[in-house]
Every structure is written in structure tokens, then in C-alpha cells.
Design an enzyme around this catalytic site. Sequence first.
Site, PDB file in Angstrom:
ATOM      1  CE  LYS A 174      -7.333  12.577  15.139  1.00  0.00           C
ATOM      2  NZ  LYS A 174      -8.484  12.353  16.015  1.00  0.00           N
ATOM      3  CD  GLU A 249     -14.773  -1.216   9.631  1.00  0.00           C
ATOM      4  OE1 GLU A 249     -15.876  -0.741   9.261  1.00  0.00           O
ATOM      5  OE2 GLU A 249     -14.439  -1.351  10.814  1.00  0.00           O
ATOM      6  CB  CYS A 283     -18.362  -0.617  11.627  1.00  0.00           C
ATOM      7  SG  CYS A 283     -17.304  -1.818  12.427  1.00  0.00           S
ATOM      8  CD  GLU A 382     -22.384   3.207   9.770  1.00  0.00           C
ATOM      9  OE1 GLU A 382     -21.771   4.271   9.548  1.00  0.00           O
ATOM     10  OE2 GLU A 382     -21.802   2.141   9.987  1.00  0.00           O
TER      11      GLU A 382
HETATM   12  P1  NAD Z   1     -15.264  10.295  11.539  1.00  0.00           P
HETATM   13  O1  NAD Z   1     -15.119   9.398  10.374  1.00  0.00           O
HETATM   14  O2  NAD Z   1     -15.353  11.747  11.256  1.00  0.00           O
HETATM   15  O3  NAD Z   1     -14.016  10.104  12.551  1.00  0.00           O
HETATM   16  C1  NAD Z   1     -13.225   8.946  12.644  1.00  0.00           C
HETATM   17  C2  NAD Z   1     -11.773   9.356  12.886  1.00  0.00           C
HETATM   18  O4  NAD Z   1     -11.324  10.154  11.786  1.00  0.00           O
HETATM   19  C3  NAD Z   1     -11.552  10.220  14.143  1.00  0.00           C
HETATM   20  O5  NAD Z   1     -10.278   9.895  14.712  1.00  0.00           O
HETATM   21  C4  NAD Z   1     -11.489  11.626  13.569  1.00  0.00           C
HETATM   22  O6  NAD Z   1     -10.741  12.513  14.363  1.00  0.00           O
HETATM   23  C5  NAD Z   1     -10.784  11.385  12.251  1.00  0.00           C
HETATM   24  N1  NAD Z   1     -11.046  12.408  11.242  1.00  0.00           N
HETATM   25  C6  NAD Z   1     -12.085  13.277  11.157  1.00  0.00           C
HETATM   26  N2  NAD Z   1     -11.963  14.069  10.076  1.00  0.00           N
HETATM   27  C7  NAD Z   1     -10.814  13.696   9.453  1.00  0.00           C
HETATM   28  C8  NAD Z   1     -10.158  14.114   8.261  1.00  0.00           C
HETATM   29  N3  NAD Z   1     -10.635  15.096   7.493  1.00  0.00           N
HETATM   30  N4  NAD Z   1      -9.032  13.484   7.898  1.00  0.00           N
HETATM   31  C9  NAD Z   1      -8.540  12.457   8.642  1.00  0.00           C
HETATM   32  N5  NAD Z   1      -9.105  12.035   9.784  1.00  0.00           N
HETATM   33  C10 NAD Z   1     -10.232  12.631  10.183  1.00  0.00           C
HETATM   34  O7  NAD Z   1     -16.492   9.772  12.375  1.00  0.00           O
HETATM   35  P2  NAD Z   1     -17.337  10.508  13.515  1.00  0.00           P
HETATM   36  O8  NAD Z   1     -17.553  11.950  13.161  1.00  0.00           O
HETATM   37  O9  NAD Z   1     -16.649  10.233  14.802  1.00  0.00           O
HETATM   38  O10 NAD Z   1     -18.711   9.702  13.440  1.00  0.00           O
HETATM   39  C11 NAD Z   1     -19.668  10.046  12.458  1.00  0.00           C
HETATM   40  C12 NAD Z   1     -20.330   8.815  11.883  1.00  0.00           C
HETATM   41  O11 NAD Z   1     -19.339   7.951  11.332  1.00  0.00           O
HETATM   42  C13 NAD Z   1     -21.068   7.926  12.870  1.00  0.00           C
HETATM   43  O12 NAD Z   1     -22.366   8.375  13.114  1.00  0.00           O
HETATM   44  C14 NAD Z   1     -21.040   6.597  12.172  1.00  0.00           C
HETATM   45  O13 NAD Z   1     -22.094   6.527  11.249  1.00  0.00           O
HETATM   46  C15 NAD Z   1     -19.734   6.615  11.433  1.00  0.00           C
HETATM   47  N6  NAD Z   1     -18.693   5.857  12.174  1.00  0.00           N
HETATM   48  C16 NAD Z   1     -18.364   4.634  11.705  1.00  0.00           C
HETATM   49  C17 NAD Z   1     -17.433   3.890  12.402  1.00  0.00           C
HETATM   50  C18 NAD Z   1     -17.048   2.519  11.948  1.00  0.00           C
HETATM   51  O14 NAD Z   1     -16.707   1.690  12.772  1.00  0.00           O
HETATM   52  N7  NAD Z   1     -17.033   2.246  10.661  1.00  0.00           N
HETATM   53  C19 NAD Z   1     -16.832   4.385  13.551  1.00  0.00           C
HETATM   54  C20 NAD Z   1     -17.166   5.664  13.980  1.00  0.00           C
HETATM   55  C21 NAD Z   1     -18.104   6.385  13.272  1.00  0.00           C
END
Ligand code: NAD
Length: 481
Positions: A174, A249, A283, A382
Site C-alpha cells: 500500500k 518503524e 525518520c 518529530e
Molecule cells: P502516516 O503514518 O499517517 O502514513 C504512513 C502510511 O500509513 C501511509 O501509506 C498512509 O496512507 C498509511 N496510513 C494512514 N493511516 C492509516 C491507518 N489508519 N491504518 C493503516 N495505514 C494508514 O504518516 P503521514 O501522515 O504521512 O506523516 C505524518 C508524520 O508522520 C510526519 O510528519 C512524520 O513525523 C511521520 N512520518 C514518519 C516516517 C518515518 O519514516 N518513520 C515517514 C513518514 C511520516
Amino acid sequence: MKRIPMLIDGEWIGDDSHEWMPIFNPSNGTQIAEIVKGNQSHVDAAVAAAQIAFESDEWKKVKTFERGQLLVSFASYIRENAEQWSEWECEDVGKPMSQARSDVEAAARYFEFYGGAADKVMGETIPIEEGILNATVLEPLGVTAHIIPWNYPLQIISRSVAAAIATGNAVIVKSAEDTPLTAHAIAEWFAASDLPKGIFQHITGLGVDVGGPLSAHPDIDHVTFTGSVNTGIAVMKAAANNVVSVTLELGGKSPNIVFADASEEKALEGVVKAIIQNAGQTCSAGSRLLIEESYKEHFLCRLVEKFSELTIGPGNEDKDIGPILNKRQYDQIMNRIEEAKKSGEIVVGGKAVSIAGAEDGLYIEPTIIDGLSPSCPVAQEEIFGPVLSVFTFKDTEEAIQLANGTDYGLVTGIWTQNIDVAHYVASKVKSGQVFINNYGAAGGIQMPFGGYKKSGIGREKGFVALRNYTQIKNIAVKFGV
Ligand code: NAD
């Protein structure tokens, strides 16, 4: 307009009957593609196809070395077309081309590494007593879900998908709703390969519509997730209802600890790179600088010089810092900077930047904040942007206390010439990776990666990640005449 269909059960899914979502190039805000807004029915179809593919004789008959060869041949394909893959990643994420090129090389390395490992995933024989042969067999889990973030889409898909296929699982990717291009390119390659349809599938859409249903699906056998802590917790809870394992992660607030005896040029270079890579949307970004008090004034002065020299611009111009992914991320970073101004001081940067010819891209100056309380939200949470917070320590114990003083524990950098101090600090920090006099060495394909505390559960990368996608069957044979 490039339309990106989903790959489900070997078919390309996406026509005018579907809802579509726009995809933008963060460098200039132009629309570059659209993806299908998937839903529960797409998740159900993908999971059902993955189950059939996983149980099929066609898949079971693929020898382990053949799985490996297939992954290695994909690595070669990525390398042969590296510039094209880099352009996709640059356009999709906005990252500078040279950083996109590194990501492409890392992706090839993952497929090569896990391809090479496919026929070396072995159980053990365990001595019990005369007349019993006891052996463990590592079996694949089945259907594995891979929920991908937007910051390093190609690398993060590659690291978990390569390990899962190497060990004989079916995978459903996904991709993040902002960055589907390289996920689609991977899907195109697998669709044209000899793999049974359903072993690799790609679904798109919002987290709530697709990621949620995928992680909650009763027929999924493992979920690998990279992203925010809150979403990671939701994924873990959903998987828990089905007693399904997760690899999470979830980012960090990683410190670079700089002692007064550090090799200055190396430390400066390491600290700068650790926070500006991918505009801090990483990250493992080194988002906190812990500096020995007596050395602070000098080091910070040099660091400000370095920050002032950094260039900012669109990904394809390959400057030091590219754009922020989207308005939501940009607002979050700018709000944090505003918040920091109330209790701390912006030493350099802190402002938005407008780039001529790319006015719809969102750019932020590399920023250093000093004077914050280590316990305030800006210092704890973060920021996911090119923003470094500075704190001082008087002695080694205080450095360790500060390093461990957040909910995260992903990476720690230690900069000192004193081998005793370096090893002592390394032994005391609660951190999944520790780098001494470097940060993020060599891309780290072979190095276990994951976090203590809220940085996550489990480890990716390296041989150890193969265990995420296998379960142990113990077989005891009683024999005798
Ligand atoms: P997120 O965690 O919401 O999204 C990551 C992935 O999870 C995306 O593919 C998203 O579609 C999916 N997702 C969202 N809600 C979900 C749910 N309820 N169940 C399963 N999957 C779901 O992250 P974001 O909104 O894109 O970013 C927000 C914050 O997250 C950023 O500001 C950053 O601090 C953090 N982030 C961390 C990493 C990392 O590498 N650890 C990567 C992206 C974002």
C-alpha cells in the site's frame, strides 16, 4: 496525465468508474499523475488473490535459489534504468537528484542482498537425546502487508518486499497517497515477471480507506509499517485483533552528541548531512545536537556558517535541500518554528523560501534553534523538516541523559576521539543504531535498523529482517529399530 492503476491479481485496476486522486510534484506544485482511490473491496480482492497465490503449487515449486535469482535480476533492471528511477523519485518526493540516485542504488542493493539470501535462510538441528532427530524449519508466513510512507518510498518498499519475497511470502504494497510512482514501476516489473499473479500486488488510496482495512484484515499474516507513531499504534491494534505480528518503524528524535575533542570537520559534515537529507523528512534525521558546553560557542558558530552556505531548490536542480512534501507537512514545520520562537532563539534560518520559477513549491530554510528546554514539545516531537535543536551538556552522564530523554530511540551519533567515552556512551544510549564518528554509514543495507521505545518494534535491513517474514516449525523425529 499519467494514470496509475492498482495491480490486483495480475490485473490493472483503474478506469473511469473509479475515483482518482491527484499526485503533485512537491518541487513546483504541478500535478504529475493520479492514483485510484482504493477501498475495502480492493483490499479484500488483493488479500484473496494473495492467499491463492501463496498456496499455489506454482509458487511452492519455485526453488529458493530461483526466488533469489529473480530478485537479483530485478536489482540489475533497476541499475540499468537508474536514471529513470531517480527521476521518478525526484519528481514524486521532490528530493534532490543525487539523493534520489542514492535511494535507487539502495533499492537495487536490497533486492540484490535479499536475493542472495533467499537460499540461505536455514533452520537448525537441536540435540535432544539418542533416537530423536530434532530440526527447525523456517516457513514463510503467508500474506504480508507493506504500508509505505512518502519520504523514501522506493527504499522502504524495497527493503521489506525483497525480504518477504526472498522468504517465500506473498506481498501487498500500500503506497503512500502522495508518492506512488516507483511503487507502480515495481508493480509493472513484477507484473511482467514469471511470478504467479498475486505474489506481488500494489494498492493505492488513503490510509483510512485502504491502510486501515489492510492492517485489520483477518487473512493478513504480517504487517510491516513505516510512518507516524499514532498510525503505527492504530496498525498494531488492528493487527492485534487477529493476533498478527507487526514490524513498526516510527521515526525518531535522534541526537548527534558532539564532545569537545571531536574531529571538527567530520562532525560538522555529519551533523549537517544528518538533518538536511531529504529536507529533514527522514525518520533517522539527526534532529538534536547535544554539544559539550565548553565547545558550544565555537562549534555552533561554524555550524551556522555551514547552514548559511546550503543551497535550496527544486529536486531536478540538485541543490542541498529540496522542497517539503505538501502543505500539511509544511504547516506543521512552520508551526513548530513559530512555537520554538516563544521559548528559544532561531540562530539561523526559520523562514519560508520562494524559488523563482517554482513558486508553488514549499521550501524552508535550514534552521537551528537554540535555548529550548529539553522537555518542551519542539524538543521532544518529530518535526520532520530541516530543523535542528541545540542543547548543551556539562559531562558524559548529562549527555546520555539528554540523548535518552525523549520517547524515541532510533539512531544516535557520537563524535569524540576518546574511544572509552565513545564506547561507554554507545553502551548507555537507548537507540537501535549507534554511529561513532559517522552517521548513517554506507546506506546500512546490511545493518539491523529499528527503534527502542516508541521508535518501533522489530528490525529491518540485514539478515535479521528475514526473520520478520518466517515462522519456526519444530519437527521431532523418533527413530530406532
Ligand atoms: P502516516 O503514518 O499517517 O502514513 C504512513 C502510511 O500509513 C501511509 O501509506 C498512509 O496512507 C498509511 N496510513 C494512514 N493511516 C492509516 C491507518 N489508519 N491504518 C493503516 N495505514 C494508514 O504518516 P503521514 O501522515 O504521512 O506523516 C505524518 C508524520 O508522520 C510526519 O510528519 C512524520 O513525523 C511521520 N512520518 C514518519 C516516517 C518515518 O519514516 N518513520 C515517514 C513518514 C511520516
